[in-house]
Design a protein around this motif. Structure first.
Motif, PDB file in Angstrom:
ATOM      1  N   LEU A 186       1.029  -1.039  -0.139  1.00 61.03           N
ATOM      2  CA  LEU A 186       0.009   0.163  -0.033  1.00 61.03           C
ATOM      3  C   LEU A 186       0.599   1.550   0.004  1.00 61.03           C
ATOM      4  CD1 LEU A 186      -3.134  -0.428   2.090  1.00 61.03           C
ATOM      5  CD2 LEU A 186      -2.971   0.112  -0.342  1.00 61.03           C
ATOM      6  N   GLY A 187       1.940   1.313   0.805  1.00 64.30           N
ATOM      7  CA  GLY A 187       2.789   2.042   0.861  1.00 64.30           C
ATOM      8  C   GLY A 187       3.062   2.622  -0.536  1.00 64.30           C
ATOM      9  N   ALA A 201       2.405   7.504   6.416  1.00 61.20           N
ATOM     10  CA  ALA A 201       1.497   6.428   7.694  1.00 61.20           C
ATOM     11  C   ALA A 201       1.326   4.920   7.825  1.00 61.20           C
ATOM     12  CB  ALA A 201      -0.308   6.947   7.643  1.00 61.20           C
ATOM     13  N   VAL A 202       0.980   4.798   6.345  1.00 64.33           N
ATOM     14  CA  VAL A 202       1.225   2.910   6.349  1.00 64.33           C
ATOM     15  C   VAL A 202       3.220   2.349   6.868  1.00 64.33           C
ATOM     16  CG1 VAL A 202      -0.848   2.691   4.718  1.00 64.33           C
ATOM     17  CG2 VAL A 202       0.830   3.215   4.374  1.00 64.33           C
ATOM     18  N   LEU A 203       3.487   2.747   5.864  1.00 69.26           N
ATOM     19  CA  LEU A 203       4.684   2.693   6.357  1.00 69.26           C
ATOM     20  C   LEU A 203       5.285   2.383   7.571  1.00 69.26           C
ATOM     21  CD1 LEU A 203       6.074   3.646   2.873  1.00 69.26           C
ATOM     22  CD2 LEU A 203       6.029   1.460   3.329  1.00 69.26           C
ATOM     23  N   LYS A 204       4.906   3.695   8.188  1.00 75.22           N
ATOM     24  CA  LYS A 204       5.430   3.537   9.698  1.00 75.22           C
ATOM     25  C   LYS A 204       4.873   2.310  10.554  1.00 75.22           C
ATOM     26  CE  LYS A 204       5.346   7.376  12.011  1.00 75.22           C
ATOM     27  NZ  LYS A 204       4.718   9.028  12.615  1.00 75.22           N
ATOM     28  N   GLN A 205       3.328   2.129   9.666  1.00 72.09           N
ATOM     29  CA  GLN A 205       2.530   0.695  10.692  1.00 72.09           C
ATOM     30  C   GLN A 205       3.380  -0.593  10.619  1.00 72.09           C
ATOM     31  OE1 GLN A 205      -1.701   0.174   9.905  1.00 72.09           O
ATOM     32  NE2 GLN A 205      -1.652   2.475   9.196  1.00 72.09           N
ATOM     33  N   LEU A 217      11.661  -0.609   5.587  1.00 72.28           N
ATOM     34  CA  LEU A 217      12.444   0.502   6.435  1.00 72.28           C
ATOM     35  C   LEU A 217      12.878   1.284   5.279  1.00 72.28           C
ATOM     36  CD1 LEU A 217      15.596  -1.585   8.158  1.00 72.28           C
ATOM     37  CD2 LEU A 217      13.427   1.178   9.329  1.00 72.28           C
ATOM     38  N   PHE A 218      13.184   0.514   3.926  1.00 76.94           N
ATOM     39  CA  PHE A 218      13.682   0.946   3.046  1.00 76.94           C
ATOM     40  C   PHE A 218      12.612   2.063   2.075  1.00 76.94           C
ATOM     41  CE2 PHE A 218      14.298   0.989  -2.186  1.00 76.94           C
ATOM     42  CZ  PHE A 218      15.055   1.702  -2.442  1.00 76.94           C
ATOM     43  N   ALA A 219      11.159   1.529   1.878  1.00 75.82           N
ATOM     44  CA  ALA A 219       9.939   2.025   1.567  1.00 75.82           C
ATOM     45  C   ALA A 219       9.689   3.581   2.294  1.00 75.82           C
ATOM     46  CB  ALA A 219       8.934   1.645   1.641  1.00 75.82           C
ATOM     47  N   LEU A 220      10.118   3.080   4.021  1.00 74.81           N
ATOM     48  CA  LEU A 220       9.398   4.640   4.531  1.00 74.81           C
ATOM     49  C   LEU A 220      11.017   5.426   4.444  1.00 74.81           C
ATOM     50  CD1 LEU A 220       7.930   6.402   6.680  1.00 74.81           C
ATOM     51  CD2 LEU A 220       9.245   4.394   8.245  1.00 74.81           C
TER      52      LEU A 220
END
Length: 262
Positions: A186-187, A201-205, A217-220
Motif C-alpha cells: 500500500l505504501g 502512515a502505512v509504512l510507519k505501521q 525500512l527502504f520504502a519508508l
C-alpha cells in the motif's frame, strides 16, 4: 488441508522469500512410509537452511524411486525455483498438481510467483486468480495478485491497475490485519499516486511492527525523502543499510543518502 509452501513477492522491490509449511493431518502410513518421511524431513531441513542444491539432488532420487510422490515433486519445484531453474520448477509443480489436484491453490500460487519472476505478468495474474479460485481467503495470494497489479501499473502508468492493486491489498489486511507485506504494498502504491503522507502512515505501521524489515525500512526512507523529512530519511535509510541488504538495494539507499549530504 495440504502441506503448502508458497513463494512470496514483497512489494514493488520484487524480493522472493519462502513462507513456511502449512501443517495438516496425515493419513496412516506403513513403516516404509515412516522411513520415507524421515528422509523428507531431512530434505525440508535442507530447504529451510537454503541448501537447495542438496535438496534438489535428494528429491530427484525420491521421485526416481517414487514417481507418484506429489509432495516430493512439489518440493522439487521449490528447490528448482530457488536455483533459478524455472523451466524445471514449472514442470515439477505441474506434476505435483497432476498427481494431487488438492494442491491447486499452492501450485497455482507458486506458478504465479514463477511467472512474476520471469516477467510474464499476464500469466502471473492468471495463476494468482486460479490460486484464489481454489482458496478465496488466502491472504498471500491476494497479496501476490496486488503486487502483480502494482508492477503492471508501474510499467504502464495505468491507474486502473493501481485501483485493482489497492483492492487486493485491502483484502489482505481484512483477512490478516497488519500483514507487513500488504502495508509495504500500500505504501508503494500511495507513492505511485503521489500520496506521500498516506504512504508514510502505512509504512510507519509496517516498521513499527517489524523494525528490521528491509522492504519496509527502504520504502519508508524513500517516502520520508519524498516528503522532505531529511533527518528521518537519513535515519531510516541508515537502519536499512544496517540490515546488510543486497548490493543493488544498498546502492539505491546510498545514492539517496549522498543526495541528502551524508
Amino acid at each position: 488441508m495440504q502441506k503448502r509452501e508458497r513463494l512470496l513477492i514483497v512489494g514493488a522491490i520484487v524480493v522472493l522469500v519462502i513462507v513456511g509449511f502449512f501443517l495438516a493431518l496425515r493419513w496412516p502410513f506403513s513403516s516404509a512410509k515412516k522411513a520415507a518421511e524421515i528422509d523428507m524431513n531431512t530434505v525440508k531441513a535442507q530447504m529451510d537452511a537454503g541448501e537447495y542444491a542438496s535438496a534438489r539432488d535428494a528429491l530427484q532420487q525420491v521421485v526416481a524411486a517414487d514417481p507418484a510422490n506429489a509432495e516430493a515433486h512439489f518440493l522439487l519445484g521449490l528447490a528448482y525455483f530457488n536455483l533459478e531453474d524455472y523451466t524445471k520448477a514449472r514442470e515439477s509443480f505441474m506434476k505435483a498438481l497432476e498427481l494431487d489436484p488438492a494442491r491447486a491453490a499452492a501450485v497455482h500460487h507458486n506458478l504465479g510467483a514463477l511467472a512474476y519472476q520471469t516477467g510474464d505478468m499476464e500469466t502471473a495474474v492468471q495463476e494468482f486468480k486460479a490460486a484464489l479460485e481454489a482458496d478465496p481467503d488466502d491472504p498471500d495470494s491476494h497479496y501476490q495478485l496486488g503486487a502483480t497489479y502494482l508492477q503492471i501499473a508501474s510499467a504502464n502508468a495505468d491507474m486502473a491497475y493501481l485501483t485493482q492493486a489497492e483492492a487486493e491489498f485491502q483484502k489482505v489486511l481484512a483477512l490478516s490485519p497488519g500483514k507487513p507485506e500488504a502495508l509495504v504494498g500500500l505504501g508503494t502504491l500511495y507513492m505511485n499516486q503521489n500520496k506521500v503522507s498516506e504512504a508514510v502512515a502505512v509504512l510507519k505501521q509496517a516498521v513499527d511492527a517489524n523494525p528490521q524489515m528491509r522492504e519496509a525500512l527502504f520504502a519508508l526512507g524513500v517516502a520520508y525523502y519524498a516528503q522532505g523529512e531529511t533527518a528521518l530519511a537519513k535515519e531510516t535509510l541508515q537502519k536499512f543499510l544496517d540490515t546488510k541488504p543486497p548490493e543493488r538495494w544498498a546502492k539505491e539507499a546510498q545514492d539517496i543518502l549522498a543526495q541528502l549530504g551524508q
